[in-house]
Design an enzyme around this catalytic site. Structure first.
Site, PDB file in Angstrom:
ATOM      1  N   HIS A 151      13.874   7.150  -3.689  1.00  0.00           N
ATOM      2  CA  HIS A 151      14.827   6.471  -4.563  1.00  0.00           C
ATOM      3  C   HIS A 151      14.886   7.164  -5.936  1.00  0.00           C
ATOM      4  O   HIS A 151      15.971   7.378  -6.489  1.00  0.00           O
ATOM      5  CB  HIS A 151      14.424   5.006  -4.761  1.00  0.00           C
ATOM      6  CG  HIS A 151      14.862   4.094  -3.666  1.00  0.00           C
ATOM      7  ND1 HIS A 151      14.263   4.095  -2.428  1.00  0.00           N
ATOM      8  CD2 HIS A 151      15.839   3.149  -3.617  1.00  0.00           C
ATOM      9  CE1 HIS A 151      14.844   3.182  -1.664  1.00  0.00           C
ATOM     10  NE2 HIS A 151      15.799   2.600  -2.352  1.00  0.00           N
ATOM     11  N   HIS A 203       6.328   1.455  -5.017  1.00  0.00           N
ATOM     12  CA  HIS A 203       5.813   2.779  -5.373  1.00  0.00           C
ATOM     13  C   HIS A 203       4.875   2.681  -6.568  1.00  0.00           C
ATOM     14  O   HIS A 203       4.960   1.744  -7.369  1.00  0.00           O
ATOM     15  CB  HIS A 203       6.960   3.737  -5.713  1.00  0.00           C
ATOM     16  CG  HIS A 203       7.716   4.231  -4.527  1.00  0.00           C
ATOM     17  ND1 HIS A 203       7.201   5.174  -3.671  1.00  0.00           N
ATOM     18  CD2 HIS A 203       8.943   3.906  -4.057  1.00  0.00           C
ATOM     19  CE1 HIS A 203       8.092   5.427  -2.719  1.00  0.00           C
ATOM     20  NE2 HIS A 203       9.147   4.671  -2.926  1.00  0.00           N
TER      21      HIS A 203
END
Length: 544
Positions: A151, A203
């Site tokens: 992302h 993350h």
């Protein structure tokens, strides 16, 4: 589900110890025994950073989480993944932004590929849940490794690409403050995606920094050579199409084999295949009378004079054509390819089912929507707490074993295993005899291959697993001394796989994806624009 034993799941001798090491018996030993020395060394360098950031992310979630922010970051995360780009890119082509769309597609393809490449190369886990609460509406995302954040890669590369395009436009062509507001929008987009990965617990900081750096490098290369790249993407140079196809096949072939069943490779293949079809098709379309050569060659003609209804029909026809192509092509390939694979005993990747183990795929169901643009479910809660993948299981038990080893080392206890010269107790294995490990490993593999996995739940937390652990100072400690940690790990692997059964992936899927998505890329910029003209949904091309 049919499966076959794969090399990475076999018990192999490990040079570090005078014994065989099955999956996850010792801290990180499972990955060390499966990865090359270089990959294992890089993983060990980065792993402490990922682990050390988990308490920081947990504290951040406790302080800033709010239902409105939850909804915002879950929603915006969709605009930073490959699914969004695969949907948005054809629209740019069909509505007159061909030059931007080609650069955009190349940026997205390289971002998805290189982020997926390094995910599978390093096999680093996501921040462990619990204590982290993961917010996502896509189950498959949790099945991927953590580093780097794809992302972040996509958001940074795309934001920089569009920002530079804004700077190259004539300020006089913009209404007051429009360009400034557009730049502000790009900044908000990039920050929302990157910080959102931390907020959503998907993350670590290291993941996002790594992904952002990859995105910056991809943008820098593309923008520096953009004119040369654009020239060869539309000019009739005979050696460009075969070079693009050969390069695509090469990039697919060098993708590293992951230790766990990570789906990153599927998306890498899909985007590389799109480029393999898009570039030769763009060259062909530029030579036809259906294309405009203004403002750049191979521009798909479009004008707002077409009107809203015809524009909407244009979009419906284009998307519908791509879906029909995917269904027909994949069905045909599922019939034609298995006999070829069986006849020539073609090799297959780990975690893919070889043709030698199944008779035919002619009756295998094919989803109505391509897997790479399978929209995340928009209903239900986005919260996911607990172990959602095999890499989560290995990470949890690895941390528990490391914590136990440190505790024993502090008390001067020996773990009873032969260590290499200079090895600390923390690096040694838990004391389990070979006779105990072999049947447990065999039993886990047998159950995994023969069991029918059920979709019982989408929530992946398991309180039974936590009963064997206690948390001290942010570290997991193994509590039940009488119970084998390896036995618990094998049971946890089966439990996670039952709750999240892995998608069947066949050896023929790689070639199938290459053909199907190359066709999607070619149809999007060549076949479908011509179809628009033939059915009255096009506009006269501009040729100067």
């Amino acid at each position: 589900m049919v499966s076959s034993p794969s090399p990475e799941r076999t018990v192999e001798p490990d040079e570090e110890y005078d014994m065989e090491i099955p999956a996850g018996v010792a801290p990180d030993a499972y990955y060390d025994s499966q990865l090359s020395p270089v990959r294992a060394a890089l993983r060990r360098i980065l792993l402490p950073y990922v682990r050390s950031e988990t308490p920081l992310l947990h504290a951040m979630q406790l302080k800033v989480r709010h239902p409105i922010l939850d909804s915002y970051f879950v929603l915006t995360s969709f605009s930073g993944n490959h699914t969004f780009f695969m949907i948005a890119l054809p629209v740019l082509f069909w509505f007159g932004f061909s030059e931007i769309a080609r650069g955009f597609t190349l940026i997205a393809a390289m971002g998805v590929y290189w982020a997926g490449f390094f995910k599978d190369y390093l096999c680093l886990p996501r921040p462990l849940s619990p204590p982290i609460v993961r917010l996502s509406r896509s189950k498959s995302t949790c099945q991927e490794y953590g580093f780097p954040s794809s992302h972040s890669t996509n958001a940074i590369s795309v934001a920089l690409f569009l920002y530079c395009h804004l700077l190259t436009t004539d300020p006089a062509s913009w209404s007051p403050y429009t360009r400034e507001l557009s730049i502000l929008g790009l900044i908000i987009y990039a920050v929302s995606i990157v910080y959102g990965r931390l907020y959503c617990g998907m993350h670590s900081i290291t993941d996002c920094v790594g992904g952002s750096l990859i995105g910056i490098m991809i943008w820098a290369v593309q923008w520096t050579f953009r004119h040369t790249i654009e020239y060869y993407m539309v000019s009739p140079v005979w050696w460009v199409p075969p070079l693009v196809i050969a390069t695509g096949i090469f990039m697919v072939s060098i993708s590293p084999d992951p230790v766990d069943d990570c789906p990153c490779f599927d998306d890498c293949v899909a985007f590389i295949a799109v480029m393999m079809g898009l570039i030769p098709a763009s060259i062909h379309f530029a030579s036809t009378s259906y294309s405009s050569n203004y403002p750049v060659p191979a521009t798909i003609p479009y004008s707002t004079d077409l009107g809203f209804i015809k524009s909407a029909l244009r979009l419906i026809l284009g998307v519908g054509t791509l879906f029909v192509w995917r269904l027909v092509a994949k069905k045909a390939l599922y019939v034609l390819l298995p006999p070829v694979y069986k006849l020539f005993s073609l090799p297959y990747r780990p975690h893919f089912i070889p043709a030698s183990t199944y008779k035919t795929l002619s009756t295998y169901p094919i989803g109505k929507v391509p897997s790479v643009i399978d929209l995340p479910s928009m209903g239900g809660s986005a919260e996911m707490i607990g172990l959602q993948s095999t890499m989560d299981v290995h990470e949890k038990f690895s941390q528990a074993a490391a914590a136990k080893a440190r505790e024993q080392q502090q008390h001067g206890l020996s773990m009873g295993l032969r260590s290499r010269k200079g090895q600390t107790v923390t690096e040694a294995h838990e004391e389990i005899s070979i006779e105990e490990k072999r049947p447990l490993l065999h039993d886990h593999q047998h159950q995994r291959d023969s069991s029918v996995l059920s979709n019982a739940t989408t929530q992946c937390g398991d309180e039974d697993e936590d009963e064997h652990f206690q948390e001290k100072g942010g570290s997991l400690h193994y509590k039940d001394e009488s119970h084998s940690r390896f036995e618990d790990e094998a049971e946890a692997l089966l439990r996670v796989e039952r709750m999240n059964p892995p998608k069947s992936r066949f050896d023929v899927d790689i070639v199938s994806k290459l053909v199907v998505y190359a066709g999607i890329g070619a149809l999007a910029v060549d076949g479908i624009p011509i179809l628009f003209q033939l059915v009255g949904l096009g506009v006269p091309p501009v040729r100067v």
